[in-house]
Design a protein around this motif. Sequence first.
Motif, PDB file in Angstrom:
ATOM      1  N   ARG A  42       0.841  -1.201   0.000  1.00 36.92           N
ATOM      2  CA  ARG A  42       0.000   0.000   0.000  1.00 36.92           C
ATOM      3  C   ARG A  42       0.876   1.252   0.000  1.00 36.92           C
ATOM      4  O   ARG A  42       0.619   2.218  -0.720  1.00 36.92           O
TER       5      ARG A  42
ATOM      6  N   PRO B   8      -4.557  -2.252  -8.684  1.00 30.08           N
ATOM      7  CA  PRO B   8      -5.234  -3.000  -7.609  1.00 30.08           C
ATOM      8  C   PRO B   8      -4.674  -4.399  -7.351  1.00 30.08           C
ATOM      9  O   PRO B   8      -4.987  -4.972  -6.313  1.00 30.08           O
TER      10      PRO B   8
ATOM     11  N   LEU C  29      -3.196  -4.299  -4.142  1.00 29.84           N
ATOM     12  CA  LEU C  29      -3.989  -3.740  -3.051  1.00 29.84           C
ATOM     13  C   LEU C  29      -5.225  -4.548  -2.693  1.00 29.84           C
ATOM     14  O   LEU C  29      -5.714  -4.466  -1.564  1.00 29.84           O
ATOM     15  N   ASP C  30      -5.743  -5.311  -3.638  1.00 26.23           N
ATOM     16  CA  ASP C  30      -7.063  -5.910  -3.465  1.00 26.23           C
ATOM     17  C   ASP C  30      -7.031  -7.387  -3.884  1.00 26.23           C
ATOM     18  O   ASP C  30      -6.894  -7.693  -5.072  1.00 26.23           O
TER      19      ASP C  30
ATOM     20  N   GLU D 244      -9.378  -9.461  -4.108  1.00 25.44           N
ATOM     21  CA  GLU D 244     -10.467  -9.843  -5.014  1.00 25.44           C
ATOM     22  C   GLU D 244     -10.109  -9.558  -6.469  1.00 25.44           C
ATOM     23  O   GLU D 244     -10.507 -10.303  -7.368  1.00 25.44           O
TER      24      GLU D 244
ATOM     25  N   ARG E 278      -2.224 -10.764  -2.640  1.00 26.03           N
ATOM     26  CA  ARG E 278      -1.736  -9.547  -3.287  1.00 26.03           C
ATOM     27  C   ARG E 278      -0.294  -9.751  -3.770  1.00 26.03           C
ATOM     28  O   ARG E 278       0.484 -10.474  -3.147  1.00 26.03           O
TER      29      ARG E 278
END
Lengths: 133, 150
Positions: A27, A38, A41-42, A44, A55
């Motif tokens: 991050r 992303p 960061l994510d 999903e 990640r």
Amino acid sequence: MSAFAHVKTGYALPPFVIESVSPDAMRDWSVFLADPNPIHLDVEVVKAKGLGDKRINQGPINVAYMMNMLMTAFPGCRIETMDSRFLDNVYEGDRVVASGEVTAVEGNRISCDLKLDVDGRGTVNAGTATIVI
Amino acid sequence: MEEFPPAPDVAGTSLDGTAIFTITADENAALCKSTGVEPASDGTAHPIYYYIATQVAMGKTVAGVCETCEFDVDDGPMMGSSGVRFAEQLMVGQDYKVTGEILSLVRKKSRKLGVMDVLTYRLRLHPAEGGDAVLETDNVWVLPRKELAA
């Protein structure tokens, strides 16, 4: 006498270890790099792209680990050149080990082979560097 | 004979930047901590700023570079390699600017990735007030061309 008189061709550089790659650092690096991709960061998004379920560390962080290994092995010296190839991803939670071996000592320049290994998956980054001592 | 069209002709595209990049002491300290080391006490910045400073202050964003190559950044560009030659160490508090250009974009077929474009670009980091580059870096990105997959 040079502080690095013991450094000869074949000398194994002390490894630099990150016990667990941190998503918090990813991050932070999305800010440093001004790149909010992303996949760093994510979870999903990583899953949706079919890239796994963790990640993915930004590539330059992996280079920084190898630089840290060099700077720890040669305190007070400077990196003159460095090349690295990205062979595989590093994921959150991975234990990574940066290591290297001296390939030549010429005057005040030391050449090294470098690599970054992930426990259980082998080498994910490899390269070379020249250090000026 | 190749069964796919050539890559866009983008060699020579300027990546000169207008932004000024300054490595702050606070950010350098945070970056060092995030990689497991303490910041240097002699005013030098972590050398990985070679990559960060040139990427952030070059004349195009990563998405913009991809767009120049007619590639959608959402399709997932991958870092192939990165090399750097330092003439000087990077310093906290110094203002820098970037010059650079795309060197090549070469279309290839890979057993693993299918059709892909290999992008090579070169960036140089200069003191903002002018003068010789303190470093030069060549980066190689792989741009998978899913739309050209067999």
